[in-house]
Scaffold this active site. Structure first.
Site: not given
Ligand code: L34
Length: 295
Positions: A54, A98, A121
């Site tokens: 982020k 988070q 959020d």
């Molecule tokens: N407050 N907490 C708050 N806001 C959120 O919006 C989140 N979330 C969830 C967990 N806690 C939170 C996220 O940001 C899940 N989440 C999130 C965000 C981004 C990705 C996954 C979960 C992401 O970028 N995933 C990548 C892979 C990342 C990796 O390799 O670990 C993808 O391509 O799916």
């Protein structure tokens, strides 16, 4: 015909370019730089990587971003004090705490302490309530990302049977609500399945659009869907480690088995995840514009 793979990363990149252009324009015209505070409590590796992503994305788009990292032993009072500081800081337009938080901290209390005008959020009760009523507010990032992904890939939602698996406050409840609303990307007939649903497959097999946010690796298989269904996989499960020590990810959907049956499917990684981060950037821009009276 094999399923179309919905490239969330590509859609996210397009939207990021749009956001970066607008960030540059408001800087030029109004001297306004959107500011985001990300607050991470503890050392959960997944949370660390999401928060790092982020902050990195914010910097890339010209958004000012401050990462605040606190130890897992931080008290609720200390965290509330930091949130208050961010509420008062005029350079910060958006605050993200988070999740999940350590168990000794009351999540609802912390989320309610965020100024609703900085709640990028969309988790504050005021924004959650406005969302349910269809009023202008910050939409939660993952559901908003799913809406964008469906709209930008030309998936018709009006009149569609949408089945959501999972009833969390972060994904299941808000996405079901948004797709129900009388608005573009909405007007669907929505069913929500959860752990107490009697015959889940009977529901999921009726879905034109199936959205899975259950947190169980590969739980949805080809025999859960009807041919041609659009499958949105919100799950990110760490199912192992590669030889180089990197986490191996799997969605809540058994991706390989779907390829011969689904109409379209989002991959993990590279599907919904990048959209979540992108929508956060969009909300931070929106918060800055609102604070400056530009919206
Ligand atoms: N407050 N907490 C708050 N806001 C959120 O919006 C989140 N979330 C969830 C967990 N806690 C939170 C996220 O940001 C899940 N989440 C999130 C965000 C981004 C990705 C996954 C979960 C992401 O970028 N995933 C990548 C892979 C990342 C990796 O390799 O670990 C993808 O391509 O799916």
């Amino acid at each position: 015909m094999p399923a179309t793979i919905i490239d969330g990363l590509a859609v996210a990149k397009t939207i990021r370019q749009e956001i970066a252009a607008e960030v540059a324009a408001i800087k030029e015209q109004h001297g306004l730089v959107p500011g985001l505070a990300t607050i991470l409590v503890g050392e959960d590796p997944a949370s660390q990587s999401y928060v790092a992503a982020k902050n990195k994305t914010a910097h890339t788009l010209g958004i000012h971003s401050e990462q605040m990292t606190l130890p897992a032993t931080t008290s609720e009072e200390e965290l509330l004090r930091l949130v208050e500081q961010c509420n008062r800081n005029p350079a910060i337009h958006g605050i993200l705490v988070q999740l999940p938080l350590p168990r000794h901290i009351n999540e609802a209390k912390v989320l309610s302490a965020i100024d609703p005008a900085k709640d990028v959020d969309g988790f504050h009760p005021v924004n959650a309530g406005k969302m349910m009523l269809g009023q202008h507010c910050f939409l939660p990032c993952t559901p908003n990302g799913i809406l964008e992904l469906l709209q930008r890939t030309g998936v018709e939602t009006s009149g569609a049977e949408v089945v959501v698996v999972g009833r969390s406050n972060i994904v299941g409840k808000p996405i079901a609500n948004l797709m129900l609303q009388k608005r573009p990307g909405g007007n669907a007939t929505v069913t929500i399945c959860h752990t107490r649903t009697r015959d889940m497959a009977a529901h999921t097999r009726r879905a034109d659009i199936l959205i899975v946010a259950a947190g169980v690796a590969r739980m949805i298989k080809a025999d859960h869907i009807k041919p041609g269904a659009v499958v949105i996989d919100v799950g990110i499960n760490r199912v192992g480690q590669s030889a180089t020590g990197k986490a191996v990810l799997a969605g809540d959907v058994d991706f390989d088995s779907m390829l011969g049956k689904a109409g379209a499917i989002t991959p993990v990684p590279g599907g919904v995840g990048p959209m979540t981060i992108t929508m956060l950037m969009g909300n931070t821009l929106q918060a800055a514009k609102q604070a400056a009276g530009l919206l």
